[in-house]
Write a protein that holds these residues in place. Sequence first.
Motif, PDB file in Angstrom:
ATOM      1  N   PHE A 179       0.851  -1.196   0.000  1.00  0.00           N
ATOM      2  CA  PHE A 179       0.000   0.000   0.000  1.00  0.00           C
ATOM      3  C   PHE A 179       0.881   1.237   0.000  1.00  0.00           C
ATOM      4  N   TYR A 180       0.327   2.348  -0.492  1.00  0.00           N
ATOM      5  CA  TYR A 180       1.074   3.604  -0.541  1.00  0.00           C
ATOM      6  C   TYR A 180       0.078   4.757  -0.542  1.00  0.00           C
ATOM      7  N   ASP A 181       0.586   5.959  -0.273  1.00  0.00           N
ATOM      8  CA  ASP A 181      -0.278   7.141  -0.298  1.00  0.00           C
ATOM      9  C   ASP A 181       0.592   8.389  -0.263  1.00  0.00           C
ATOM     10  N   THR A 182       0.032   9.495  -0.694  1.00  0.00           N
ATOM     11  CA  THR A 182       0.715  10.784  -0.686  1.00  0.00           C
ATOM     12  C   THR A 182      -0.314  11.884  -0.453  1.00  0.00           C
ATOM     13  N   ALA A 229       4.568  11.331   2.230  1.00  0.00           N
ATOM     14  CA  ALA A 229       4.475  10.144   1.382  1.00  0.00           C
ATOM     15  C   ALA A 229       4.737   8.904   2.229  1.00  0.00           C
ATOM     16  N   MET A 230       4.075   7.833   1.870  1.00  0.00           N
ATOM     17  CA  MET A 230       4.193   6.599   2.643  1.00  0.00           C
ATOM     18  C   MET A 230       4.091   5.406   1.700  1.00  0.00           C
ATOM     19  N   ILE A 231       4.832   4.334   2.021  1.00  0.00           N
ATOM     20  CA  ILE A 231       4.690   3.064   1.319  1.00  0.00           C
ATOM     21  C   ILE A 231       4.893   1.956   2.341  1.00  0.00           C
ATOM     22  N   THR A 288       8.501  -1.320  -2.424  1.00  0.00           N
ATOM     23  CA  THR A 288       8.373  -2.464  -1.521  1.00  0.00           C
ATOM     24  C   THR A 288       9.364  -3.543  -1.928  1.00  0.00           C
ATOM     25  N   ASP A 289       9.534  -4.546  -1.063  1.00  0.00           N
ATOM     26  CA  ASP A 289      10.596  -5.525  -1.307  1.00  0.00           C
ATOM     27  C   ASP A 289      10.326  -6.431  -2.501  1.00  0.00           C
ATOM     28  N   GLY A 290       9.100  -6.397  -3.041  1.00  0.00           N
ATOM     29  CA  GLY A 290       8.844  -7.171  -4.253  1.00  0.00           C
ATOM     30  C   GLY A 290       9.709  -6.739  -5.409  1.00  0.00           C
ATOM     31  N   LEU A 291      10.189  -5.480  -5.376  1.00  0.00           N
ATOM     32  CA  LEU A 291      11.029  -4.978  -6.464  1.00  0.00           C
ATOM     33  C   LEU A 291      12.458  -5.502  -6.374  1.00  0.00           C
TER      34      LEU A 291
END
Length: 449
Positions: free
Chosen positions: A212-215, A225-227, A350-353
């Motif tokens: 999830f993320y948001d700004t 900003a957050m992830i 995120t760590d998926g990258l």
Amino acid sequence: MPVPVPQQRAEAAAEASHGADLTLLVIEDDPAGTFTVPELPAAAGTRVRIRTARNLTEAGRLLTDDVDCILLDLALPTGSETRAPGAGDAAGPDGLATLQHVLRIAPGHAVLALTAQDDTALAAEAVRVGAQDYLFRDELDGRLLSRAIRYAVERKRADAAQRRLTESTLRAQENARLERGLLPTPLLEGSDLRFAARYRPGRSRALLGGDFYDTVRTPDGTVHAMIGDVCGHGPDEAALGVELRIAWRALTLAGLCGDELLSTLQQVLEHERESEEIFATLCTVDIAPDGRRAGLCLAGHPAPLIARQGRAAHLLPYEDGGPALGLLPRARWPRRQVDLGGTWSLMMYTDGLIEGRVGPVGTQRLGQDGMVAMINRQLAEGLAGEDLLEAAVAQVRELNGGELTDDVAVLLLDRDQNAVRRRTPHGERGRSAARSRATNPAKAQRPPL
């Protein structure tokens, strides 16, 4: 003693495969004995077995899953069992009432309506009510009946398949609308920063995962900003991620920041998670109104990557990060001050990258160092914004040799100092001087400094 009625499946005989043989249940009551089922020829090795019921009660006992088709005589006398409670005689003509009863007790079976040749209106109405086809009693022969049975069975199967496809399509559309509605819309009105994001859930055919993320931009001009990433990949983790994102936005707009915000988010996580093993990593950044400084908090999450003008991209310092949310009850998350500069790009992920494999059968993961090198190559090619994120996710998938099993979320914020100056050519000093000259005509005659 009544014969027990076998429990029928929701999708019954018309959708099952019985090999080459078909079973026909004939429901008719002809006291004069003038109606007989014609001998059915074996077409292409297919045999049709026949069962006969003289009333609906007997038909209910004989209606088992191996019945493929029902031949219903619309002249069958209507008994009380065909009427719904309290319906009286309002069910319509006796033939249609009988047909409607059969359709209720055999929703998955193909039904043929049998009627007199001079009653074409009733025959057409029977098809409208739900029968697959109709036959005239006086013209019935073995070949016509055999062909009608096969047609009715295949049509019922096609109707059932189309219904399942339509229901599946509607469910997919509803899920897509719901999941798109749960993805964030950045609130950056009035900011000089540019925003881009890419999201790829690990679940097949899903639009939303545990990442999830948001700004948002608060009234004082600060951009937050957050992830984050909830451990796991199922719908429960996705729902928890949405709850944490919404809670973060509400707390941020309420003025919380840094350790106080993360401590409150941990309380939300502890109340909403299904088990104590569930945790979430998080990275938050609050960028000052002038765009040159930022506060960074890490909760077990990979550090963001920053690319400044004329310098290679690198990771921000992350030695002072705290644990993931939900691991330690009284944890603390220090806020680290970071100098961004005038022109920069900040990538949160995120760590998926970074956990994808390098090569289709490789055991080595890409890792943060590999990701930094990959981003630097793409920056050297002139990629930026949406194009940069698209290329990064595509190359990680390519290096992995196929689809990534983990969710991937990437967020990019960037600021171009030169573009900001072009939008405000005089800067703050120029605007202040203009306001001063407007309020003091004497000063307006002086040349600017």
